[in-house]
Design a protein around this motif. Structure first.
Motif, short mmCIF file in Angstrom:
data_model
loop_
_atom_site.label_atom_id
_atom_site.label_comp_id
_atom_site.label_asym_id
_atom_site.label_seq_id
_atom_site.Cartn_x
_atom_site.Cartn_y
_atom_site.Cartn_z
N ILE A 11 0.84 -1.19 0.00
CA ILE A 11 0.00 0.00 0.00
C ILE A 11 0.88 1.24 0.00
N CYS A 12 0.67 2.10 -0.98
CA CYS A 12 1.38 3.37 -1.08
C CYS A 12 0.62 4.42 -0.27
N LEU A 13 1.32 5.11 0.63
CA LEU A 13 0.62 6.08 1.49
C LEU A 13 1.55 7.20 1.92
N ASP A 14 0.93 8.29 2.34
CA ASP A 14 1.69 9.41 2.90
C ASP A 14 1.10 9.90 4.22
N ASP A 15 0.20 9.11 4.80
CA ASP A 15 -0.40 9.46 6.09
C ASP A 15 0.06 8.44 7.14
N LEU A 16 0.54 8.93 8.26
CA LEU A 16 1.06 8.03 9.30
C LEU A 16 -0.02 7.10 9.84
N SER A 17 -1.25 7.59 9.92
CA SER A 17 -2.32 6.72 10.41
C SER A 17 -2.54 5.54 9.47
N GLY A 18 -2.12 5.69 8.23
CA GLY A 18 -2.29 4.63 7.25
C GLY A 18 -1.44 3.41 7.53
N VAL A 19 -0.35 3.58 8.29
CA VAL A 19 0.50 2.43 8.62
C VAL A 19 -0.32 1.40 9.41
N GLY A 20 -0.98 1.85 10.45
CA GLY A 20 -1.82 0.96 11.24
C GLY A 20 -3.00 0.43 10.46
N ALA A 21 -3.61 1.29 9.63
CA ALA A 21 -4.75 0.85 8.84
C ALA A 21 -4.35 -0.26 7.88
N ALA A 22 -3.22 -0.10 7.21
CA ALA A 22 -2.76 -1.12 6.27
C ALA A 22 -2.41 -2.41 6.99
N GLU A 23 -1.77 -2.28 8.15
CA GLU A 23 -1.39 -3.47 8.91
C GLU A 23 -2.61 -4.23 9.41
N ARG A 24 -3.58 -3.52 9.98
CA ARG A 24 -4.79 -4.18 10.48
C ARG A 24 -5.56 -4.87 9.37
N ALA A 25 -5.53 -4.30 8.17
CA ALA A 25 -6.31 -4.85 7.07
C ALA A 25 -5.61 -6.00 6.36
N GLY A 26 -4.38 -6.31 6.77
CA GLY A 26 -3.72 -7.49 6.23
C GLY A 26 -2.72 -7.25 5.13
N ALA A 27 -2.37 -5.98 4.85
CA ALA A 27 -1.35 -5.71 3.84
C ALA A 27 0.00 -6.23 4.33
N ASP A 28 0.88 -6.48 3.40
CA ASP A 28 2.20 -7.04 3.73
C ASP A 28 3.27 -5.97 3.84
N ARG A 29 3.07 -4.85 3.15
CA ARG A 29 4.14 -3.86 3.07
C ARG A 29 3.52 -2.52 2.71
N ILE A 30 4.16 -1.44 3.15
CA ILE A 30 3.76 -0.12 2.70
C ILE A 30 4.92 0.52 1.92
N GLU A 31 4.57 1.42 1.03
CA GLU A 31 5.55 2.34 0.45
C GLU A 31 5.24 3.70 1.04
N LEU A 32 6.12 4.19 1.88
CA LEU A 32 5.92 5.45 2.58
C LEU A 32 6.48 6.59 1.74
N CYS A 33 5.64 7.59 1.49
CA CYS A 33 6.00 8.73 0.66
C CYS A 33 5.59 10.02 1.35
N ALA A 34 5.95 11.12 0.75
CA ALA A 34 5.37 12.43 1.05
C ALA A 34 4.81 12.98 -0.25
N ALA A 35 3.85 13.89 -0.13
CA ALA A 35 3.33 14.64 -1.28
C ALA A 35 2.92 13.74 -2.44
N LEU A 36 2.02 12.81 -2.16
CA LEU A 36 1.56 11.94 -3.24
C LEU A 36 0.82 12.71 -4.33
N SER A 37 0.27 13.87 -3.98
CA SER A 37 -0.37 14.71 -5.00
C SER A 37 0.64 15.19 -6.03
N GLU A 38 1.93 15.16 -5.69
CA GLU A 38 3.02 15.53 -6.61
C GLU A 38 3.68 14.30 -7.22
#
Length: 251
Positions: A11-38
């Protein structure tokens, strides 16, 4: 489906709360970014530290992209990205949480910038290395795959050069075939709960990548030029739906 044949979800994300959301939902890995609108750039060291503190099981890959725009970097920009990688590698994280990096550099003619990419990959040490979707801009992706294998890249994020992974399914399948077990092909681009399983079936990929966002009301009651009244966050429900979809694909 046996553990070895599972389709992994990133899961590609730029919100810190998304780390827990992705983990709880069963994702295996995140790609942590900033400024996904860019299109995504390197997140701050504090953001990376926060993500690594939040992750209990899920692996964390960090996008290292010094600025928006093209992927043709100056020597100074490459050195800035090397410094970011080194700083992030020193951050603490929970046992079992892997830290990886997402990199990519192109020459002016669109081919892989081998010296710059090698410099970045070397800075990653033993950490997993993903070459990002700059790969879709190269004129000969089969040749580029072989170059990235020679550099020890772990995986390649691609839609097969097409607007979406489904549109590029034929080339993705060919990349998977040629990659074998030398490098992982990570399918990204337009992957959603409704089509994730079809992407896997048509291409043979064992990993998919998507941004699972939803709009939520702003926490502020005062509108401004910086606040449109909503913001985008990672949707636990969307992540869970994709995980469920790909888990049903036959091994």
């Amino acid at each position: 489906m046996s553990p070895s044949s599972r389709v992994l979800v990133e899961i590609c994300l730029d919100d810190l709360s998304g780390v827990g959301a992705a983990e709880r939902a069963g994702a295996d890995r995140i790609e942590l970014c900033a400024a996904l609108s860019e299109g995504g750039i390197t997140p701050s060291i504090g953001t990376v530290a926060g993500a690594l503190q939040a992750a209990r099981r899920i692996d964390v890959n960090v996008l290292v992209r010094q600025r928006p725009g093209d992927f043709v970097y100056t020597a100074e920009e490459v050195e800035a990205m090397v410094a970011d990688i080194r700083a992030m590698r020193s951050l603490p994280r929970a046992d079992g949480v892997a830290l990886g990096f997402v990199i990519g550099a192109l020459a002016p003619d669109g081919t892989v910038d081998l010296p710059a990419t090698a410099r970045l990959a070397q800075a990653c040490g033993e950490a997993p290395v993903t070459f990002h979707k700059a790969f879709d801009q190269v004129p000969d992706r089969i040749a580029a795959l072989e170059q990235l294998v020679s550099l020890g890249v772990t995986r390649i994020l691609t839609s097969g050069g097409a607007p979406s992974a489904l549109d590029g399914a034929a080339e993705l399948g060919e990349l998977v075939r040629r990659a074998g077990d030398r490098v992982t092909i990570l399918a990204g681009g337009g992957v959603r709960p409704a089509n994730a399983a079809e992407v896997v079936r048509r291409t043979g990929v064992r990993e998919v990548h998507l941004r699972a966002m939803e709009a939520v009301p702003s926490a502020s009651s005062t509108a401004s030029v910086y606040d449109t009244g909503t913001r985008e966050v990672t949707s636990e429900a969307v992540v869970a739906a994709v995980v469920a979809s790909v888990s049903e694909v036959a091994a």
